[in-house]
Design a protein around this motif. Sequence first.
Motif, mmCIF file in Angstrom:
data_model
loop_
_atom_site.group_PDB
_atom_site.id
_atom_site.type_symbol
_atom_site.label_atom_id
_atom_site.label_comp_id
_atom_site.label_asym_id
_atom_site.label_seq_id
_atom_site.Cartn_x
_atom_site.Cartn_y
_atom_site.Cartn_z
ATOM 1 N N MET A 143 0.830 -1.209 0.000
ATOM 2 C CA MET A 143 0.000 0.000 0.000
ATOM 3 C C MET A 143 0.861 1.254 0.000
ATOM 4 O O MET A 143 0.586 2.219 -0.731
ATOM 5 C CB MET A 143 -0.918 -0.012 1.226
ATOM 6 N N ALA A 144 1.910 1.255 0.826
ATOM 7 C CA ALA A 144 2.802 2.414 0.893
ATOM 8 C C ALA A 144 3.486 2.651 -0.451
ATOM 9 O O ALA A 144 3.628 3.800 -0.900
ATOM 10 C CB ALA A 144 3.839 2.205 1.993
ATOM 11 N N PHE A 145 3.898 1.576 -1.114
ATOM 12 C CA PHE A 145 4.550 1.710 -2.417
ATOM 13 C C PHE A 145 3.582 2.273 -3.457
ATOM 14 O O PHE A 145 3.949 3.156 -4.250
ATOM 15 C CB PHE A 145 5.084 0.352 -2.870
ATOM 16 N N LEU A 146 2.336 1.777 -3.469
ATOM 17 C CA LEU A 146 1.343 2.271 -4.423
ATOM 18 C C LEU A 146 1.041 3.753 -4.194
ATOM 19 O O LEU A 146 0.904 4.523 -5.146
ATOM 20 C CB LEU A 146 0.060 1.446 -4.319
ATOM 21 N N LEU A 147 0.933 4.154 -2.930
ATOM 22 C CA LEU A 147 0.700 5.573 -2.618
ATOM 23 C C LEU A 147 1.890 6.428 -3.054
ATOM 24 O O LEU A 147 1.715 7.527 -3.592
ATOM 25 C CB LEU A 147 0.454 5.753 -1.119
ATOM 26 N N LEU A 148 3.102 5.929 -2.818
ATOM 27 C CA LEU A 148 4.309 6.657 -3.211
ATOM 28 C C LEU A 148 4.355 6.872 -4.718
ATOM 29 O O LEU A 148 4.594 7.993 -5.195
ATOM 30 C CB LEU A 148 5.542 5.878 -2.743
ATOM 31 N N VAL A 149 4.103 5.816 -5.480
ATOM 32 C CA VAL A 149 4.177 5.902 -6.942
ATOM 33 C C VAL A 149 3.038 6.750 -7.501
ATOM 34 O O VAL A 149 3.255 7.613 -8.361
ATOM 35 C CB VAL A 149 4.144 4.487 -7.561
ATOM 36 N N PHE A 368 7.613 5.125 5.932
ATOM 37 C CA PHE A 368 7.134 3.821 6.386
ATOM 38 C C PHE A 368 7.995 2.699 5.818
ATOM 39 O O PHE A 368 8.266 1.701 6.495
ATOM 40 C CB PHE A 368 5.678 3.623 5.957
ATOM 41 N N LEU A 369 8.450 2.876 4.567
ATOM 42 C CA LEU A 369 9.216 1.827 3.901
ATOM 43 C C LEU A 369 10.676 1.796 4.333
ATOM 44 O O LEU A 369 11.251 0.716 4.517
ATOM 45 C CB LEU A 369 9.138 2.013 2.384
ATOM 46 N N VAL A 370 11.302 2.972 4.485
ATOM 47 C CA VAL A 370 12.760 3.017 4.728
ATOM 48 C C VAL A 370 13.139 3.685 6.037
ATOM 49 O O VAL A 370 14.333 3.770 6.364
ATOM 50 C CB VAL A 370 13.484 3.726 3.561
ATOM 51 N N GLY A 371 12.163 4.184 6.797
ATOM 52 C CA GLY A 371 12.487 4.897 8.028
ATOM 53 C C GLY A 371 12.953 6.316 7.735
ATOM 54 O O GLY A 371 12.752 6.842 6.634
ATOM 55 N N ASN A 372 13.615 6.934 8.694
ATOM 56 C CA ASN A 372 14.064 8.328 8.542
ATOM 57 C C ASN A 372 15.458 8.397 7.929
ATOM 58 O O ASN A 372 16.380 8.994 8.500
ATOM 59 C CB ASN A 372 14.055 9.038 9.899
ATOM 60 N N LEU A 377 15.329 10.360 1.628
ATOM 61 C CA LEU A 377 14.298 11.393 1.614
ATOM 62 C C LEU A 377 14.708 12.580 0.745
ATOM 63 O O LEU A 377 13.877 13.143 0.020
ATOM 64 C CB LEU A 377 14.008 11.862 3.050
ATOM 65 N N MET A 378 15.982 12.965 0.805
ATOM 66 C CA MET A 378 16.456 14.067 -0.041
ATOM 67 C C MET A 378 16.410 13.655 -1.517
ATOM 68 O O MET A 378 16.082 14.472 -2.386
ATOM 69 C CB MET A 378 17.874 14.449 0.354
ATOM 70 N N GLY A 379 16.759 12.395 -1.798
ATOM 71 C CA GLY A 379 16.678 11.909 -3.170
ATOM 72 C C GLY A 379 15.243 11.915 -3.690
ATOM 73 O O GLY A 379 14.984 12.267 -4.846
#
Length: 483
Positions: A143-149, A368-372, A377-379
């Motif tokens: 779900m997190a991946f689908l929202l991200l994409v 959620f997928l990779v943490g902080n 996040l900058m990428g």
Amino acid sequence: MLEVINDFLSGKVLIVLIVGLGGYFTIRSRFVQLRHFFHMFSVFRDSLKNSSGQLSSFQALMLSLAGRVGAGNIAGVGIAVTLGGPGAVFWMWVTALVGMSSSFIECSLGQLYKRTDAEGTFRGGPAYYIQHGLHKRWLGMVMAFLLLVTFGFAFNGLQAHAVTHSLNNAFGLDTTYTGLALAALLGLVFIGGIKRIASIADLLVPVKTLVYIAVTLYVIVLQFDHVPAMLATIVKSAFGLDPAFGGLVGSAIIMGVKRGVFANEAGLGSAPNVAAVASVEHPIAQGVVQAFSVFLDTFVICTCTALLILLSGFYTPGFEGDGIALTQNSLAAVVGEWGRMFISVALALFVFTSIMYNYYLGESNLRFLVGNNRKVLMGYRALVLVLIFWGSIENLSTVFAFADITMTMLAFVNLFALAFLFKIAMRILNDYDNQRAAGIKTPVFDSSQFPDLDLDRNAWPANPVKPEPAAKAPAESIALAQR
């Protein structure tokens, strides 16, 4: 191939999911979106007193409206009317009505299962209630991946494309320069994080919404004699009773549902990400607020666009053209050339705030997928800005088809989760209703009453201090509230 898949998913699967489950949620919750409609205003008032350092319920509403009220409310409605006729507007209303209950459920669950991050900020959404409610982290990651994409990448490119080409049509501005300017301004906003995004949404969302409604009311006043007949045409066309649009019933339903979902996002799992960051006394309070945002988005803003188009006399059956141009030309036909420019400026504001919202959805789910992970996040931030510029200058028909597919997949995964978590949502709704029936003006959530749920006890402490009832409620009032 993408078009074939998209037609099947959005033309068949999406209608069953959104309207079917939304109707089920509406009936089982005893029409919660109508029972608590006026109660939301007291929630707004209380949210303004929030001094916890977190976002208030009102700020979360403005942020969600920043995303809901975007290109879909102008271009999407124009496309729906072009391909489905006036009847598509009616099916957008139906989608919003049942979608209000879906949004209520998903945003209440987003609040219930929210977590406190290392910075002390609340985070939540479908990925969180799937992991902690259904105990299926792998599905939460999907779900997190689908929202991200979908929101972080695809929808941002589409929104940028809509606004730069609209400005080019109205003012002759080069899409390359407007794309660069848009990316630069948004980059400054992204640096400030969720609180800066929310503060800008607080400023821009009420302004853009009220001005757009004001212009629509002006058009309605000018064409007031035609309003009753036009509303009748919308309803009759939805069922094939208007001869001019009799062959568009199927298209009206498909386009009304598809564009309605794209505009208000109810059931997609996007709004819970924003609803979860608010500081409220009870999860249901934010669910009530977010249900109202669906109403405002579709019944008010989308209807404004539909009336601008249908009352202008510019639109005729069989019209060929894009949704933005249709809306621009329709308003210009009534008020003059400044109407074309107004739509472009309004769209620019709608898109700017919508991209801010989309960016936050992507960032929240990336965390959620990779943490902080700061480098990741900058990428992500840099890639979003590149895609905004790329979307401004490229033809995005393929990306649009891909986004529709991932949007349908989002709805499928999210509504699957909501169906299995529905009983939990009803438990906290009953807790909220019982406290109000007992005379408690602002219900407070006590996590100790729900020991079987995997909750963050920092976000929802056990045995909080509850306010005393304002007055003892009459027995008949309690019984009525319980029913």
